[in-house]
Design an enzyme around this catalytic site. Sequence first.
Site, PDB file in Angstrom:
ATOM      1  N   ARG A 105     140.236   2.350 -10.412  1.00  0.00           N
ATOM      2  CA  ARG A 105     140.154   3.551  -9.556  1.00  0.00           C
ATOM      3  C   ARG A 105     141.177   4.592 -10.033  1.00  0.00           C
ATOM      4  NH1 ARG A 105     137.103   0.637  -8.832  1.00  0.00           N
ATOM      5  NH2 ARG A 105     136.044   2.298  -9.926  1.00  0.00           N
TER       6      ARG A 105
ATOM      7  N   HIS B 193     144.260   6.835   4.430  1.00  0.00           N
ATOM      8  CA  HIS B 193     144.026   5.511   3.839  1.00  0.00           C
ATOM      9  C   HIS B 193     144.943   5.227   2.653  1.00  0.00           C
ATOM     10  CE1 HIS B 193     139.725   5.557   5.731  1.00  0.00           C
ATOM     11  NE2 HIS B 193     140.668   5.286   6.596  1.00  0.00           N
TER      12      HIS B 193
ATOM     13  N   GLY C 266     132.340  15.971   3.182  1.00  0.00           N
ATOM     14  CA  GLY C 266     132.072  14.837   2.295  1.00  0.00           C
ATOM     15  C   GLY C 266     132.478  13.477   2.812  1.00  0.00           C
TER      16      GLY C 266
ATOM     17  N   SER D 122     130.846  10.081   5.192  1.00  0.00           N
ATOM     18  CA  SER D 122     129.720   9.514   5.932  1.00  0.00           C
ATOM     19  C   SER D 122     130.101   9.221   7.382  1.00  0.00           C
ATOM     20  CB  SER D 122     129.261   8.213   5.260  1.00  0.00           C
ATOM     21  OG  SER D 122     130.335   7.285   5.240  1.00  0.00           O
TER      22      SER D 122
HETATM   23  N1  APR Z   1     129.845  17.311  -1.622  1.00  0.00           N
HETATM   24  C1  APR Z   1     130.053  16.913  -0.336  1.00  0.00           C
HETATM   25  N2  APR Z   1     129.727  15.693   0.112  1.00  0.00           N
HETATM   26  C2  APR Z   1     129.171  14.837  -0.764  1.00  0.00           C
HETATM   27  C3  APR Z   1     128.941  15.173  -2.121  1.00  0.00           C
HETATM   28  C4  APR Z   1     129.300  16.482  -2.542  1.00  0.00           C
HETATM   29  N3  APR Z   1     129.108  16.911  -3.801  1.00  0.00           N
HETATM   30  N4  APR Z   1     128.376  14.097  -2.734  1.00  0.00           N
HETATM   31  C5  APR Z   1     128.275  13.136  -1.799  1.00  0.00           C
HETATM   32  N5  APR Z   1     128.743  13.580  -0.616  1.00  0.00           N
HETATM   33  C6  APR Z   1     128.826  12.888   0.686  1.00  0.00           C
HETATM   34  C7  APR Z   1     127.779  11.819   0.928  1.00  0.00           C
HETATM   35  O1  APR Z   1     126.573  12.406   1.386  1.00  0.00           O
HETATM   36  C8  APR Z   1     128.461  10.965   1.987  1.00  0.00           C
HETATM   37  O2  APR Z   1     128.158  11.433   3.293  1.00  0.00           O
HETATM   38  O3  APR Z   1     130.062  12.210   0.752  1.00  0.00           O
HETATM   39  C9  APR Z   1     129.951  11.176   1.714  1.00  0.00           C
HETATM   40  C10 APR Z   1     130.661   9.968   1.159  1.00  0.00           C
HETATM   41  O4  APR Z   1     130.624   8.922   2.078  1.00  0.00           O
HETATM   42  P1  APR Z   1     131.314   7.517   1.760  1.00  0.00           P
HETATM   43  O5  APR Z   1     130.934   7.060   0.410  1.00  0.00           O
HETATM   44  O6  APR Z   1     131.036   6.618   2.903  1.00  0.00           O
HETATM   45  O7  APR Z   1     132.875   7.901   1.685  1.00  0.00           O
HETATM   46  P2  APR Z   1     133.894   8.120   2.893  1.00  0.00           P
HETATM   47  O8  APR Z   1     133.223   8.647   4.103  1.00  0.00           O
HETATM   48  O9  APR Z   1     135.038   8.889   2.329  1.00  0.00           O
HETATM   49  O10 APR Z   1     134.368   6.633   3.174  1.00  0.00           O
HETATM   50  C11 APR Z   1     135.361   6.391   4.136  1.00  0.00           C
HETATM   51  O11 APR Z   1     135.415   4.102   3.500  1.00  0.00           O
HETATM   52  O12 APR Z   1     135.327   2.511   1.841  1.00  0.00           O
HETATM   53  C12 APR Z   1     136.150   3.215   2.677  1.00  0.00           C
HETATM   54  O13 APR Z   1     138.434   3.527   2.480  1.00  0.00           O
HETATM   55  C13 APR Z   1     137.219   4.008   1.981  1.00  0.00           C
HETATM   56  O14 APR Z   1     138.187   6.123   2.634  1.00  0.00           O
HETATM   57  C14 APR Z   1     136.974   5.430   2.419  1.00  0.00           C
HETATM   58  C15 APR Z   1     136.211   5.234   3.730  1.00  0.00           C
END
Ligand code: APR
Length: 249
Positions: A61, A110, A176, A178
């Site tokens: 990472r 985090h 960005g 989920s």
């Molecule tokens: N611009 C904006 N959003 C985007 C883009 C982009 N170019 N590409 C993808 N996304 C969005 C996706 O649609 C999704 O909703 O980013 C989001 C990523 O979601 P996750 O992969 O679930 O990441 P996140 O929400 O940061 O996860 C939260 O989960 O695994 C743990 O600790 C880890 O901090 C992380 C936490």
Amino acid sequence: MSSSQQPHLVVFTGAGISAESGIQTFRAEDGLWADYRIEDVATPDAWEHDPETVLHFYDQRRNQIRYAKPNAAHNALANLEKNGFQVSIITQNIDDLHERAGSTDVLHLHGEILKARSSVDSRMLYPLPKGGIRMGDLCDKGSQLRPDVVWFGEAVPRYSEACEIASTADLLLVVGTSLAVMPAAMLVDLVPQHVERIVIDPAAESLGRSDIIRLAMPAGEGVPMLTQHWLRKGHLWVPETLYPHERLN
Ligand code: APR
């Protein structure tokens, strides 16, 4: 209004804001959690049973992050701050792209991959040993160093600080994420009731939150669009007419 009397923009970011910098998100079809099992690399149990695999996962990472550069979204937020706006960023990301873009008020909910911490005391932080953390690298209490990352099943030490920041928001911008991970995702509902919330995420519609303005676009497009608007206006005003078709309740 926050105590400084200047409208306070609170920005809550997730992996999606760094996606256009080439850093993998977690829950996409080609995301990190499709390649790795969370319980093998991101839990206290994984650390106890196979710390080398965990360290290797975070070495990878870190390498990805070192070669990445801030993108238009990180830069736009930093530029807003540089132009006198009060901008606080609460990020779930362990990368340092907000800081490298120039943002100065960044809370890492985090943790931060570029730091090491004691495995017995989360307050004991260390600069990363050269070449990354290795078995046998110890904290001052004699315990193994680990990445400064909050794992699944662990408490989030800076959560109450983040809640306090959210409670002083005049506008919340969510970029960005989920919103799948608690307690982080609850921050969206911890801003004062009258405060407008805007989500920028290509999958914004699937969040199913009709109480939030949803901009279904990538961060690198949506964030500069909004910040340019605010810079032009000189304040954080969000006209209804800017997104008439996005408001769905
Ligand atoms: N611009 C904006 N959003 C985007 C883009 C982009 N170019 N590409 C993808 N996304 C969005 C996706 O649609 C999704 O909703 O980013 C989001 C990523 O979601 P996750 O992969 O679930 O990441 P996140 O929400 O940061 O996860 C939260 O989960 O695994 C743990 O600790 C880890 O901090 C992380 C936490």
